[in-house]
Write a protein that holds these residues in place. Sequence first.
Motif, short mmCIF file in Angstrom:
data_model
loop_
_atom_site.label_atom_id
_atom_site.label_comp_id
_atom_site.label_asym_id
_atom_site.label_seq_id
_atom_site.Cartn_x
_atom_site.Cartn_y
_atom_site.Cartn_z
N ALA A 97 0.84 -1.21 0.00
CA ALA A 97 0.00 0.00 0.00
C ALA A 97 0.87 1.25 0.00
O ALA A 97 0.56 2.24 -0.68
N ASP B 47 2.31 1.71 -3.49
CA ASP B 47 1.27 2.22 -4.40
C ASP B 47 0.98 3.70 -4.13
O ASP B 47 0.80 4.49 -5.06
N ALA B 48 0.94 4.05 -2.84
CA ALA B 48 0.64 5.44 -2.48
C ALA B 48 1.71 6.38 -3.02
O ALA B 48 1.40 7.44 -3.57
N GLU C 192 1.48 6.83 -6.71
CA GLU C 192 0.42 7.79 -7.05
C GLU C 192 0.90 9.22 -6.79
O GLU C 192 0.62 10.13 -7.58
N SER D 142 -4.57 4.60 0.48
CA SER D 142 -4.13 3.41 -0.24
C SER D 142 -4.33 2.16 0.64
O SER D 142 -4.79 1.12 0.16
N ASP E 237 -8.06 1.46 0.91
CA ASP E 237 -8.52 0.86 -0.36
C ASP E 237 -8.12 -0.61 -0.41
O ASP E 237 -8.90 -1.48 -0.81
#
Lengths: 159, 176
Positions: free
Chosen positions: A40, A43-44, A47, A72, A75
């Motif tokens: 996570a 991914d964060a 982004e 993230s 989610d």
Amino acid sequence: MRFERGASLGDIEAVYRTRFAEFCSVAAAILPDREAGRDAVQDAFAEAVRNRRAFRGDGSPDAWLWRMVVNSALDGRRKRWTSEPHEPEPTTHVTDDDELRAVIQQLPERQRLVVFLRYWADLDYASIADALAIAPGTVAAALHAAHGSIRNSLQEVRT
Amino acid sequence: VTEVATMIRSCADTSEWNPDWDDVLRRAGQSRVLSRRIAAIAVVAAAGAVLLLPGIGVGGRLKDLIAGTSRPGIALHTDLVLRNGSRAGTLSASLVPGKLYWALALEGARSARSARVVLGYGTPVALCAPCRDGQRGTARTGRRPIWFGPRARVVLETKFGPAEGPLRISRPPRRG
């Protein structure tokens, strides 16, 4: 650290390297396991890199990145719970820390997130408010409620 | 509150976490390798634009230098006109310290008897004798001062008589 309008790749990388363990600890606490928490965070930040020019520079950059990490992780948790039933990792030996973590996990989501960001990420109230897009007064109230719930739950467990 | 806070802090996950920034960039679609490639392509494209675009002009001059179509230095030019007013040709030249690079273009004839630069003082500088259309050459100027003053002129001896023209600085041609 302060970003101007539009964060540079170097600024984001500096925050990532400085606070990586804290980001992962919080994300792993929101998600069921370490690997998912790390995923996570990755991914964060991906982004954040893609949207770095959208950072308006009117808030704390830490809070902007924390908001991305928390979102993230949330989610990730929602996706996991809809795709597979959540089963806690089996433990053979329960410690006081495990008990406390279990109690924290029972808190309502907002209180839980405030606890993570206050004590594990060491953010002040204003940064937590920025990261969770809530008022600073709400942060204080959620933290106060969390303290009460934790104290009561631990007393119940130990009696 | 302090006791609860201390307990919560103490149960934080303190295990080792290893950051992987390259993985972040890959996930963002901006790997370092890709960024370097894009930067390298941009540098090559910019260099190409500087060298080749006629508007910028560097390419044309560089090409001239390599191909020898023009020389560095002060560009000079004159139209060589017969006494009856008709043109006999042009002389283009480039003056650098100690040398004059020149090129002769004749009109109405393929050759001429001789060409020289007359300064108005001292010995004229011979360019060619005989001369032909399209001929190029280099004349040593030594320490002669100012080659393109009002009295400096080129004299071309043709079968129709002498043709002359003042040696003046030519305006650089506009590129693009």
